[in-house]
Structures are given as structure tokens and as C-alpha cells.
Design an enzyme around this catalytic site. Structure first.
Site, PDB file in Angstrom:
ATOM      1  N   GLU A 100      21.048  65.854  79.030  1.00 37.09           N
ATOM      2  CA  GLU A 100      21.003  67.322  79.097  1.00 37.09           C
ATOM      3  C   GLU A 100      19.923  67.850  80.030  1.00 37.09           C
ATOM      4  O   GLU A 100      20.082  68.908  80.633  1.00 37.09           O
ATOM      5  CB  GLU A 100      20.806  67.921  77.689  1.00 37.09           C
ATOM      6  N   GLY A 157      26.634  65.423  73.832  1.00 37.72           N
ATOM      7  CA  GLY A 157      27.318  65.648  72.550  1.00 37.72           C
ATOM      8  C   GLY A 157      28.156  64.460  72.111  1.00 37.72           C
ATOM      9  O   GLY A 157      28.435  64.309  70.919  1.00 37.72           O
ATOM     10  N   ALA A 208      29.148  67.997  75.635  1.00 30.22           N
ATOM     11  CA  ALA A 208      29.688  69.344  75.451  1.00 30.22           C
ATOM     12  C   ALA A 208      30.325  69.755  76.767  1.00 30.22           C
ATOM     13  O   ALA A 208      29.957  69.252  77.832  1.00 30.22           O
ATOM     14  CB  ALA A 208      28.564  70.298  75.079  1.00 30.22           C
ATOM     15  N   GLU A 255      25.751  62.227  70.480  1.00 26.21           N
ATOM     16  CA  GLU A 255      25.405  62.888  69.210  1.00 26.21           C
ATOM     17  C   GLU A 255      26.526  62.732  68.182  1.00 26.21           C
ATOM     18  O   GLU A 255      26.256  62.547  66.991  1.00 26.21           O
ATOM     19  CB  GLU A 255      25.107  64.373  69.464  1.00 26.21           C
TER      20      GLU A 255
HETATM   21  N1  COA Z   1      31.937  68.954  80.573  1.00 21.94           N
HETATM   22  C1  COA Z   1      32.979  69.414  81.287  1.00 21.94           C
HETATM   23  N2  COA Z   1      33.698  68.636  82.101  1.00 21.94           N
HETATM   24  C2  COA Z   1      33.365  67.346  82.198  1.00 21.94           C
HETATM   25  C3  COA Z   1      32.278  66.805  81.487  1.00 21.94           C
HETATM   26  C4  COA Z   1      31.554  67.668  80.645  1.00 21.94           C
HETATM   27  N3  COA Z   1      30.534  67.236  79.892  1.00 21.94           N
HETATM   28  N4  COA Z   1      32.154  65.488  81.800  1.00 21.94           N
HETATM   29  C5  COA Z   1      33.146  65.228  82.675  1.00 21.94           C
HETATM   30  N5  COA Z   1      33.873  66.337  82.916  1.00 21.94           N
HETATM   31  C6  COA Z   1      35.030  66.490  83.811  1.00 21.94           C
HETATM   32  C7  COA Z   1      34.619  66.541  85.265  1.00 21.94           C
HETATM   33  O1  COA Z   1      34.193  67.842  85.615  1.00 21.94           O
HETATM   34  C8  COA Z   1      35.887  66.119  85.933  1.00 21.94           C
HETATM   35  O2  COA Z   1      36.790  67.203  85.936  1.00 21.94           O
HETATM   36  P1  COA Z   1      37.623  67.557  87.293  1.00 21.94           P
HETATM   37  O3  COA Z   1      38.458  66.327  87.548  1.00 21.94           O
HETATM   38  O4  COA Z   1      38.431  68.751  86.906  1.00 21.94           O
HETATM   39  O5  COA Z   1      36.603  67.795  88.351  1.00 21.94           O
HETATM   40  C9  COA Z   1      36.468  65.084  84.976  1.00 21.94           C
HETATM   41  O6  COA Z   1      35.855  65.355  83.707  1.00 21.94           O
HETATM   42  C10 COA Z   1      36.130  63.649  85.361  1.00 21.94           C
HETATM   43  O7  COA Z   1      34.726  63.557  85.495  1.00 21.94           O
HETATM   44  P2  COA Z   1      33.991  62.996  86.826  1.00 21.94           P
HETATM   45  O8  COA Z   1      32.614  63.541  86.848  1.00 21.94           O
HETATM   46  O9  COA Z   1      34.846  63.246  88.022  1.00 21.94           O
HETATM   47  O10 COA Z   1      33.976  61.436  86.513  1.00 21.94           O
HETATM   48  P3  COA Z   1      32.947  60.356  87.069  1.00 21.94           P
HETATM   49  O11 COA Z   1      33.515  59.033  86.725  1.00 21.94           O
HETATM   50  O12 COA Z   1      32.612  60.617  88.468  1.00 21.94           O
HETATM   51  O13 COA Z   1      31.604  60.598  86.198  1.00 21.94           O
HETATM   52  C11 COA Z   1      30.333  60.997  84.184  1.00 21.94           C
HETATM   53  C12 COA Z   1      31.616  60.393  84.810  1.00 21.94           C
HETATM   54  C13 COA Z   1      30.503  60.924  82.664  1.00 21.94           C
HETATM   55  C14 COA Z   1      29.104  60.212  84.627  1.00 21.94           C
HETATM   56  C15 COA Z   1      30.213  62.478  84.644  1.00 21.94           C
HETATM   57  O14 COA Z   1      31.471  63.139  84.411  1.00 21.94           O
HETATM   58  C16 COA Z   1      29.137  63.249  83.944  1.00 21.94           C
HETATM   59  O15 COA Z   1      27.966  63.070  84.246  1.00 21.94           O
HETATM   60  N6  COA Z   1      29.524  64.151  83.013  1.00 21.94           N
HETATM   61  C17 COA Z   1      28.601  65.040  82.359  1.00 21.94           C
HETATM   62  C18 COA Z   1      27.786  64.336  81.285  1.00 21.94           C
HETATM   63  C19 COA Z   1      26.791  65.294  80.662  1.00 21.94           C
HETATM   64  O16 COA Z   1      25.910  65.794  81.315  1.00 21.94           O
HETATM   65  N7  COA Z   1      26.959  65.543  79.360  1.00 21.94           N
HETATM   66  C20 COA Z   1      26.106  66.417  78.624  1.00 21.94           C
HETATM   67  C21 COA Z   1      26.638  67.793  78.640  1.00 21.94           C
HETATM   68  S1  COA Z   1      25.595  68.955  77.784  1.00 21.94           S
END
Ligand code: COA
Length: 259
Positions: free
Chosen positions: A134, A111, A66, A114
Site C-alpha cells: 500500500e 487486501g 483492494a 489481509e
Molecule cells: N486494483 C484494481 N485493478 C487491479 C489491481 C488492483 N489492486 N491489481 C491488478 N489490477 C488489474 C490491472 O489494472 C490490470 O487491469 P487492465 O488489464 O484493465 O489494465 C489487470 O488487473 C492485470 O494486472 P497487471 O498489473 O496488468 O498484471 P501484472 O502481471 O503486470 O502485475 C501485479 C500483477 C499484482 C504485480 C500488479 O497488478 C499490481 O501491482 N497490482 C496492485 C497490487 C496492490 O498494490 N495492491 C494493494 C492495493 S491497496
């Protein structure tokens, strides 16, 4: 219909719904979830659509969860509404009478995991990563993840993945039964299309019956055996059963009409 955050295309009866926010790793805003719901409704109603593939744009993520930036600004009423609406959309995927395959092309977190689990089958590329992270944010899953992950891989591992927020690889997901197949990144879509092609060559009413009956096993209060009798009876009255039986006896391939 044109969508803001989805790319939708149809070929050979297979509708592909691609979540298209690659710069945000296809993170799901509430609006994107709503769009997925609309796309599913249209797909189920459209006689030209026989099967659906859900995937993400780009090579890095299926869906990274999400949209955290959006949730962070929500009131508790908004977050409640988001969870309820998302659960309905994901259930509509799970209960779709037409088969749905998730083509998982990278991160399937929160999500995203999911969404993949709401689909009937899952095919992952080798670079796919799964997790319910989460708790890292002080939250828990809200689109059915606590329930579907437990159904798919059992209580012990589901509990572990939700409690630790660990990511697992595509190979681990295959071992756990979370995905059906792994393939290379390059072959992901063709593998999904081939699998879907095999499925949609069968009789549509029978496919819908299988989906309804398998789902009944996991539906509280539903009698799966009764569901099986009802769905069997529906199949028995179709032209497709007559065609299937005739084709078998005449030693030829059946041509199903969906009636
Ligand atoms: N919601 C909003 N933005 C997200 C996102 C999310 N769930 N997951 C990634 N993004 C965005 C980042 O903020 C970043 O945006 P920016 O370039 O404007 O800063 C962009 O997507 C790229 O992500 P980044 O974190 O820089 O990539 P990474 O390769 O370093 O890491 C992940 C990849 C997937 C490990 C990391 O993005 C992450 O942990 N995301 C969240 C996952 C999560 O907790 N999901 C459950 C949400 S309830």
C-alpha cells in the site's frame, strides 16, 4: 444465493468461496467484500457447511488487493466506511465458528494478503506471492493487515514488509510462518480439501472452542485462560464428548453429530 463476484460451491461439507474477477486479478471492490461477508454469514448458519475454503479464480492471483480504481474515486467518508466494513467482514472470517482455510493460488497483495491472514490456516501454491504494497500508493493497509501480519510473523518482519512494500515468495512466507503449507498449483485445492477433511472429522463444538480460545490470545481485554475454561465446559456437556470418549474406550473411530 447467487453472487456477482464470487463463485460458491459445496462438496462433502466444505464450502468453497472463490473470488471471481480474474481479469482484475480478483481485486476487491467494496461490493465484493460485502459479498464475502454475506457468503460467510450463510456458511456459518448452514448446518450442511462444516468448513470453508476461500480462494481466487484463475491461476495468477488469489486477490491482488483492494480495487485501486474504485478507491481512487472515493471521498474520505467513503474510504472510511470501506475500511470499517472490510474490517468487520474480515473479523467475521477470523471469528467464524467453522474453520476457514485460504487456498492462495497466486498474488496475495494488500487486501488479498489481509484476506488470507483473516483465515484460520493458509495453504499457498508455489507461485503465490505475498505483500502489503500500500505504501507504493501512498496508503497503508486498512483491512487489519498491520495487526494480523504482526501477530503472524512478528514486529520486525511485519514492519519491514509494510515499510518496503516488498513481495515475498511462498517459500519465504512458509519460513516466516505466514503460511502453513506450500503445494504445487495443481494440488492446491486437493491439499486444502484434505486438510479441511481432517479438521472437520473432529467435533464441531470443539473446533469452535479452539478457534475462540486461540483468537482470545490476540483480543485486547480478553482472558484467554477464562475463555479456555468456558469453551472446555461447553465441550464437556456435548454428546460429541460422550461419543469421543466412548469411541476411544471401545477402540473405534468416533462419529460426531455436532451436538
Ligand atoms: N486494483 C484494481 N485493478 C487491479 C489491481 C488492483 N489492486 N491489481 C491488478 N489490477 C488489474 C490491472 O489494472 C490490470 O487491469 P487492465 O488489464 O484493465 O489494465 C489487470 O488487473 C492485470 O494486472 P497487471 O498489473 O496488468 O498484471 P501484472 O502481471 O503486470 O502485475 C501485479 C500483477 C499484482 C504485480 C500488479 O497488478 C499490481 O501491482 N497490482 C496492485 C497490487 C496492490 O498494490 N495492491 C494493494 C492495493 S491497496
Amino acid at each position: 444465493m447467487v453472487f456477482e463476484n464470487l463463485l460458491v460451491s459445496i462438496e462433502d461439507g466444505i464450502l468453497t468461496i472463490m473470488v471471481n474477477r480474474p481479469v482484475k486479478l480478483n481485486a476487491l471492490t467494496g461490493f465484493t467484500v460485502w459479498e464475502i461477508g454475506r457468503a460467510m454469514e450463510e456458511a456459518v448458519a448452514d448446518p450442511l457447511v462444516r468448513g470453508i475454503i476461500i480462494t481466487g479464480a484463475g491461476s495468477k492471483a488469489f486477490v491482488a488487493g483492494a480495487d485501486i480504481a474504485e478507491i481512487a474515486g472515493f471521498s474520505s467518508e467513503q474510504v472510511n466506511a470501506m475500511a470499517a466494513a472490510g474490517q468487520l467482514v474480515f473479523r467475521s472470517i477470523e471469528e467464524s465458528s467453522k474453520p476457514v482455510i485460504a487456498a492462495i493460488n497466486g498474488y496475495a497483495l494488500g487486501g488479498g494478503c489481509e484476506l488470507a491472514m483473516a483465515c484460520h490456516l493458509r495453504v499457498a501454491s508455489e507461485n503465490a506471492r505475498f505483500g502489503q504494497p500500500e505504501v507504493n500508493l501512498g496508503l497503508i493497509a486498512c483491512y487489519g493487515g498491520t495487526q494480523r501480519l504482526t501477530q503472524l510473523i512478528g514486529k520486525s518482519k511485519s514492519m519491514e514488509l509494510h515499510l518496503t512494500a516488498d513481495h515475498i515468495t511462498a517459500a519465504q512466507a512458509l519460513d516466516l510462518g505466514l503460511v502453513n503449507y506450500i503445494t504445487t498449483e495443481a494440488e492446491l485445492m486437493s491439499t486444502c480439501r484434505k486438510l479441511m477433511g481432517k479438521i472437520i472429522s473432529k467435533a464441531p463444538v470443539a473446533l469452535a472452542g479452539v478457534i475462540a480460545c486461540v483468537n482470545a490470545f490476540y483480543t485486547e481485554g480478553a482472558d484467554g485462560y477464562e475463555a479456555e475454561r468456558v469453551e472446555f465446559d461447553k465441550c464437556f456437556s456435548t454428546n460429541d464428548f460422550k461419543e469421543g470418549a466412548s469411541a476411544f474406550l471401545e477402540k473405534r473411530k468416533p462419529v460426531f453429530s455436532g451436538s
